[in-house]
Write an enzyme that holds these catalytic residues in place. Sequence first.
Site, PDB file in Angstrom:
ATOM      1  N   ALA A 128      -4.954  -8.173  -2.986  1.00 37.79           N
ATOM      2  CA  ALA A 128      -5.951  -7.575  -3.887  1.00 37.79           C
ATOM      3  C   ALA A 128      -6.789  -6.559  -3.416  1.00 37.79           C
ATOM      4  O   ALA A 128      -7.118  -5.638  -3.996  1.00 37.79           O
ATOM      5  CB  ALA A 128      -6.883  -8.896  -4.494  1.00 37.79           C
ATOM      6  N   CYS A 174      -4.941 -12.262   4.785  1.00 36.63           N
ATOM      7  CA  CYS A 174      -4.943 -13.371   3.930  1.00 36.63           C
ATOM      8  C   CYS A 174      -5.621 -14.751   4.608  1.00 36.63           C
ATOM      9  O   CYS A 174      -4.886 -15.548   4.969  1.00 36.63           O
ATOM     10  CB  CYS A 174      -3.619 -13.860   3.120  1.00 36.63           C
ATOM     11  SG  CYS A 174      -3.996 -14.885   1.657  1.00 36.63           S
ATOM     12  N   GLY A 198       0.683  -1.186   0.089  1.00 35.85           N
ATOM     13  CA  GLY A 198      -0.094  -0.051  -0.082  1.00 35.85           C
ATOM     14  C   GLY A 198       0.731   1.146   0.067  1.00 35.85           C
ATOM     15  O   GLY A 198       0.555   2.279  -0.806  1.00 35.85           O
ATOM     16  N   GLN A 224       4.611 -11.124  -0.321  1.00 37.77           N
ATOM     17  CA  GLN A 224       4.200 -11.889   0.622  1.00 37.77           C
ATOM     18  C   GLN A 224       3.031 -12.821   0.243  1.00 37.77           C
ATOM     19  O   GLN A 224       3.062 -14.029   0.543  1.00 37.77           O
ATOM     20  CB  GLN A 224       3.629 -11.472   1.846  1.00 37.77           C
ATOM     21  CG  GLN A 224       4.860 -10.423   2.623  1.00 37.77           C
ATOM     22  CD  GLN A 224       4.356  -9.758   3.805  1.00 37.77           C
ATOM     23  OE1 GLN A 224       3.548 -10.395   4.701  1.00 37.77           O
ATOM     24  NE2 GLN A 224       5.041  -8.835   4.331  1.00 37.77           N
ATOM     25  N   CYS A 259      -9.116 -13.891  -2.628  1.00 43.40           N
ATOM     26  CA  CYS A 259      -8.537 -14.706  -2.201  1.00 43.40           C
ATOM     27  C   CYS A 259      -8.083 -15.767  -3.063  1.00 43.40           C
ATOM     28  O   CYS A 259      -9.013 -16.654  -3.133  1.00 43.40           O
ATOM     29  CB  CYS A 259      -8.737 -15.145  -0.840  1.00 43.40           C
ATOM     30  SG  CYS A 259      -8.086 -16.342   0.229  1.00 43.40           S
TER      31      CYS A 259
END
Length: 438
Positions: free
Chosen positions: A335, A189, A42, A71, A367
């Site tokens: 995402a 996640c 970000g 990551q 995801c």
Amino acid sequence: MAALRRLRQCHPTYIALSQFHTSSHASAKQHYKMLVLGGGSGGISMSARMKRMFGAGNVAVVEPSEMHYYQPIWTLVGAGAKTLTSSGRSTASVMPSGVKWVKSKVQEINPDKNTVLTDDGTEISYEYLIVALGLQLHFEKIKGLPEGFDHPKIGSNYSVETVGKTWKALQDFKEGNAVFTFPNTPVKCAGAPQKIMYLTDAYLRKTGKRAKANIIYNTSLPVLFGIKKYADSLWEIVKQRDLQINMRQNLIEVRADKQEAVFENLDKPGETKVFQYEMLHVTPPMGPNLVVKGSQLADEVGWLDISKDNLQHNRYPNVFGIGDCTNLPTAKTGAAVAAQSAILNRTISRVLKNEKPDRTYDGYTSCPLVTSYNTVILAEFDYNGQPLETFPVNQAKESRIMYHMKADVMPHLYWHGLLRGLWGGPAPYRKILHLGMK
């Protein structure tokens, strides 16, 4: 081990980036029109966009780490399908040209004075602030960790120091229980804790060890996955592959010397059960970034308190947020950051003109649920848990094309699109369609 000592120091979980061709701890120029805190996905994405908006030399990023990691690929690193080296690049190489890299750690944010204090004592003032500090991993909240990682047969795909240990534990598996955990906290996640379970099943089948393995997923949640459409498909896979799912089980202790994991039944507080393991994958408890939590920018829990519609702070109009550090009621994923970056860019451009934000974030997140070494279920959904699918197929079905997108296409778009502020928007995967990836 030095790596595990770093884990014990509880550094924030974002891992980083930033640059300007030069970097310094105490810059002669200590005021910026736009200051970005955090050099994760970000922070770097927004700094690239802000450089175009404010001009070179007017934007700075505060980030201590020398390396930046993609990551999302660590799921595949932990399963031996990708290398850890491929997931990282130097912070200097991903920092947008013309953006100042302040190579320090944020120590304090004072939004009433429009200042930030770094750990070397430098005070930086700003006109506008973007907070992108990520969240905090808390291995230490599990008794026996992080020191338990000094022992074999235990790993975690959530840290650069421990993801390689997952792959080593998988390779060394002989027979017994392979145990996978999901904590009783928000996580980033949320599909990752079970992705490594499916990959472990696939690996053990490929190596002829599956018949001697019990694959166990102990989750604190009352559901396998939060979106029913995808959960139904995952349950079918669980049944087909003979995977054991135990709900409302929270890992509270690891006795690594005995290869024992202790879980508490959240529906019956105080009731515990000990699992012997041959392999253990730990998803650590997670929480708000400690600097954000200790500032006036936090909500009552500690997350950055921003508007769920336009990502502007609810009390400080010159402060904005993006990503895992925020209290946005959507899943914390890469995402989601891609979708948020375009909305935030529009919000800031309107604020600079003294106009009201006119774009609304719908909570889009995604995801890619890796279910084997060549298949993925691509979950995409909004704030309300309603599917927001990109492709003209039923994405709840396992797909080889979606795996290729996860493993090969998305990393390229990340390094060459998102981090340059060139990729993102309400439905980021549609860009792939535009590239002909149908």
